[in-house]
Write a protein that holds these residues in place. Structure first.
Motif, PDB file in Angstrom:
ATOM      1  N   GLU A 172       0.713  -1.252  -0.111  1.00 34.28           N
ATOM      2  CA  GLU A 172      -0.017   0.073  -0.028  1.00 34.28           C
ATOM      3  C   GLU A 172       0.839   1.224  -0.001  1.00 34.28           C
ATOM      4  OE1 GLU A 172      -3.640   0.073   0.262  1.00 34.28           O
ATOM      5  OE2 GLU A 172      -3.292  -2.113  -0.060  1.00 34.28           O
ATOM      6  N   THR A 173       1.951   1.200   0.798  1.00 38.59           N
ATOM      7  CA  THR A 173       2.671   2.627   1.014  1.00 38.59           C
ATOM      8  C   THR A 173       3.839   2.387   0.384  1.00 38.59           C
ATOM      9  OG1 THR A 173       3.496   1.741   3.113  1.00 38.59           O
ATOM     10  CG2 THR A 173       1.335   2.615   3.363  1.00 38.59           C
ATOM     11  N   ASP A 174       4.311   1.343  -0.005  1.00 39.06           N
ATOM     12  CA  ASP A 174       5.610   1.206  -0.512  1.00 39.06           C
ATOM     13  C   ASP A 174       6.824   1.527   0.546  1.00 39.06           C
ATOM     14  OD1 ASP A 174       5.062   0.646  -3.070  1.00 39.06           O
ATOM     15  OD2 ASP A 174       5.122   2.869  -3.398  1.00 39.06           O
ATOM     16  N   GLU A 175       6.605   1.465   1.845  1.00 36.22           N
ATOM     17  CA  GLU A 175       7.562   1.819   3.063  1.00 36.22           C
ATOM     18  C   GLU A 175       8.448   0.335   3.144  1.00 36.22           C
ATOM     19  OE1 GLU A 175       6.901   1.206   7.903  1.00 36.22           O
ATOM     20  OE2 GLU A 175       5.107   1.105   6.756  1.00 36.22           O
ATOM     21  N   LEU A 176       9.761   0.622   3.444  1.00 41.49           N
ATOM     22  CA  LEU A 176      10.615  -0.382   3.657  1.00 41.49           C
ATOM     23  C   LEU A 176      10.398  -1.397   5.030  1.00 41.49           C
ATOM     24  CD1 LEU A 176      13.239  -1.284   2.131  1.00 41.49           C
ATOM     25  CD2 LEU A 176      14.477  -0.128   4.034  1.00 41.49           C
ATOM     26  N   LEU A 177      10.018  -2.565   4.633  1.00 37.81           N
ATOM     27  CA  LEU A 177       9.658  -3.439   5.565  1.00 37.81           C
ATOM     28  C   LEU A 177      10.989  -4.313   6.031  1.00 37.81           C
ATOM     29  CD1 LEU A 177       5.913  -4.499   4.646  1.00 37.81           C
ATOM     30  CD2 LEU A 177       6.862  -2.776   6.398  1.00 37.81           C
ATOM     31  N   TRP A 178      11.644  -4.725   4.977  1.00 35.03           N
ATOM     32  CA  TRP A 178      12.962  -5.458   5.431  1.00 35.03           C
ATOM     33  C   TRP A 178      13.874  -5.375   4.329  1.00 35.03           C
ATOM     34  CZ3 TRP A 178      14.316  -8.848   1.371  1.00 35.03           C
ATOM     35  CH2 TRP A 178      13.424  -9.352   0.651  1.00 35.03           C
ATOM     36  N   GLY A 179      15.325  -5.657   4.446  1.00 35.49           N
ATOM     37  CA  GLY A 179      16.274  -5.396   3.637  1.00 35.49           C
ATOM     38  C   GLY A 179      17.188  -4.330   4.050  1.00 35.49           C
ATOM     39  N   SER A 180      18.487  -4.176   3.481  1.00 33.68           N
ATOM     40  CA  SER A 180      19.253  -3.365   4.033  1.00 33.68           C
ATOM     41  C   SER A 180      18.779  -1.912   3.930  1.00 33.68           C
ATOM     42  CB  SER A 180      20.733  -3.676   3.332  1.00 33.68           C
ATOM     43  OG  SER A 180      21.602  -2.379   3.363  1.00 33.68           O
ATOM     44  N   ILE A 181      19.174  -1.049   4.952  1.00 29.10           N
ATOM     45  CA  ILE A 181      19.196   0.265   4.972  1.00 29.10           C
ATOM     46  C   ILE A 181      20.415   0.915   4.712  1.00 29.10           C
ATOM     47  CG2 ILE A 181      17.012   0.387   6.328  1.00 29.10           C
ATOM     48  CD1 ILE A 181      18.950   1.077   9.009  1.00 29.10           C
ATOM     49  N   ALA A 182      21.394   0.055   4.439  1.00 25.25           N
ATOM     50  CA  ALA A 182      22.815   0.963   4.496  1.00 25.25           C
ATOM     51  C   ALA A 182      23.350   0.523   3.081  1.00 25.25           C
ATOM     52  CB  ALA A 182      23.586   0.337   5.249  1.00 25.25           C
ATOM     53  N   GLY A 183      22.391   0.357   1.805  1.00 29.63           N
ATOM     54  CA  GLY A 183      22.754   0.274   0.705  1.00 29.63           C
ATOM     55  C   GLY A 183      22.848  -1.155   0.372  1.00 29.63           C
TER      56      GLY A 183
END
Ligand code: CYC
Length: 199
Positions: A172-183
């Motif tokens: 719905e929002t495309d918000e990041l739910l998992w995965g690297s936040i540092a590239g």
């Protein structure tokens, strides 16, 4: 410089991807954000699936014999790019360890696989690398901690390096739910299996 490859060159793509990859350098440099991960991709016997295919085990470096993702990647030539289909195993325990056990690998059969709907990827030749992306449509669904996400990814492969950026987003929002936040994850080769590629 001679042309290294071309848009439907599955043989070169498989040779570049067939390796035991590690992101150790990145994990040492940035320990809070990157665990030391191993991704081992090994060619399945020719004729396993038409085109060519790789068996994949992904594990923490300190638990190599307990991989947490086991998949098969199947490559098919299209008019101007390569199609990558993703498969899981119906019974993962039956194949676990095959990435580092040639006998186990040789015994895998196509009827053990299950196609992952919506997770097809297009792989394109850039002139010096291949870049893969999941097809648009937010259709590759990953449920994690009871939350539905869709896969947003991109990977780039050369003969020396694999860069992978897999993330899960809220539909719905495309918000990041998992995965690297540092590239992206940056992998180097520990061992090559290019000589096992027959396609
Ligand atoms: C998820 N990665 C996924 C999914 C696909 C891919 C289809 C969604 C469903 C699943 O398999 O669980 C596919 N990613 C790929 C492919 C490549 C890629 C074919 C080219 C090699 O980069 N996945 C990797 C990376 C690694 C990674 C090398 C970076 C550390 O292949 C991580 N991918 C990763 C994780 C998930 C995922 C942690 C989420 C799985 C889950 O939480 O269930």
């Amino acid at each position: 410089m001679p042309q290294m490859s071309h848009p439907t060159d599955i043989s070169t793509l498989l040779k570049w991807m067939a390796a035991d990859f590690s992101n150790q350098a990145q994990a040492i440099e940035n320990p809070p954000f990157f665990a030391h991960i191993r991704v081992c991709m090994r060619p399945l016997p020719s004729g396993f699936l038409t085109g060519g295919s790789l068996y994949l085990e992904q594990a923490y470096d300190f638990m190599l014999n307990q991989p947490y993702r086991i998949r098969v990647l199947h490559f098919l030539p299209q008019a101007d790019h390569i199609l990558l289909e993703n498969y899981t195993f119906k019974d993962q325990d039956a194949v676990i360890g095959a990435a580092r056990d040639s006998e186990k690998l040789a015994n895998i059969s196509a009827d053990q696989l299950e196609k992952m709907p919506g997770c097809d990827m297009t792989v394109r030749w850039t002139g010096q690398s291949f870049i893969g992306k999941v097809v648009p449509g937010k259709a590759c669904i990953v449920v994690r901690n009871d939350k539905t996400s869709y896969l947003d990814n991109e990977f780039e492969i050369t003969d020396h390096k694999l860069v992978s950026y897999d993330r899960g987003r809220d539909p719905e929002t495309d918000e990041l739910l998992w995965g690297s936040i540092a590239g992206p994850f940056e992998f180097e080769k520990r061992q090559r299996f290019d000589h096992e590629v027959v396609t």
